[in-house]
Design an enzyme around this catalytic site. Structure first.
Site, short mmCIF file in Angstrom:
data_model
loop_
_atom_site.label_atom_id
_atom_site.label_comp_id
_atom_site.label_asym_id
_atom_site.label_seq_id
_atom_site.Cartn_x
_atom_site.Cartn_y
_atom_site.Cartn_z
N GLY A 9 62.44 -79.73 17.67
CA GLY A 9 62.25 -78.84 18.94
C GLY A 9 63.07 -78.93 19.75
N CYS A 10 63.01 -78.74 21.16
CA CYS A 10 63.88 -79.03 22.25
C CYS A 10 64.57 -80.37 22.12
CB CYS A 10 63.27 -78.67 23.58
SG CYS A 10 64.25 -78.77 24.97
#
Length: 168
Positions: A9-10
Site C-alpha cells: 500500500g502507501c
C-alpha cells in the site's frame, strides 16, 4: 547486510513502520517492478499514480544478525491485508498492490515458509506478489520519511503498530 523490497500500500506508513525495528539499517521508498524503460527514465510519482505499473515499495536494508527475514515478513503481514487486490486501506490502484520482491534468490528459502503459512491461515490464495526485484527507482525526496516530516499524514497502518519495538 541484506536487502528486501516490500510493497504494502502507501509506502509512507510502511517505511515508518519498519524504521522502528532494531536490525533495520535503512529504508528507502520508491517505485518497483514496473515496466522496464530502456531510456533509463525514472518514473515520477504522478506517473505512478496514473498506472505506470510500478508498486509503491520500501527497500529495507537489514542486518540479518540482528533481525531475520522471516521476522521482517511476520511484521509485514501484520500491517497489510494479504487478500486485497490493488488496495490497502483507502488507497486504491495498481501502485498500492502488495508484493515481496527479493534481491537474492536464496532468500526465497526463508520467504516461502512464511508466505505459505500466511496463505494457509488466510484459507485463500494471497494477492501478495512473490518475485525477484526487477527494478527499483527511488521516490522523490519529499516522499522519504514523509510521516516524520508530516505527522498528521494519512496512512492505512494504525498508530498502535508504530510502537511494537517499544514493547520488546
Amino acid at each position: 547486510m541484506k536487502e528486501i523490497y516490500l510493497a504494502g500500500g502507501c509506502f509512507w506508513g510502511l517505511q515508518k513502520f519498519f524504521d522502528q525495528f532494531d536490525g533495520v539499517v535503512s529504508t528507502e521508498v520508491g517505485y518497483a517492478n514496473g515496466p522496464d524503460r530502456r531510456d533509463g527514465h525514472r518514473p515520477t510519482y504522478e506517473e505512478v499514480c496514473r498506472s505506470s505499473g510500478h508498486a509503491e515499495t520500501v527497500k529495507i536494508t537489514y542486518d540479518e544478525k540482528r533481525i531475520s527475514l522471516p521476522e521482517l515478513l511476520r511484521f509485514y503481514f501484520m500491517v497489510i491485508d494479504p487478500l486485497s487486490v490493488n488496495r490497502q486501506g483507502n488507497d486504491r490502484g495498481i501502485q498500492y498492490r502488495t508484493g515481496i520482491y527479493f534481491a537474492d534468490s536464496e532468500q526465497l528459502q526463508e520467504i516461502r515458509p512464511v508466505y505459505d503459512a500466511e496463505q494457509e491461515q488466510a484459507g485463500s490464495p494471497l494477492a501478495v506478489e512473490l518475485e525477484q526485484i526487477r527494478n527499483f527507482f527511488s521516490a522523490e525526496d519529499y516522499h522519504q520519511k514523509y510521516l516524520e516530516k508530516n505527522p498528521g499524514g494519512y496512512c492505512h497502518i494504525p498508530d498502535r503498530y508504530y510502537h511494537l519495538a517499544d514493547r520488546k
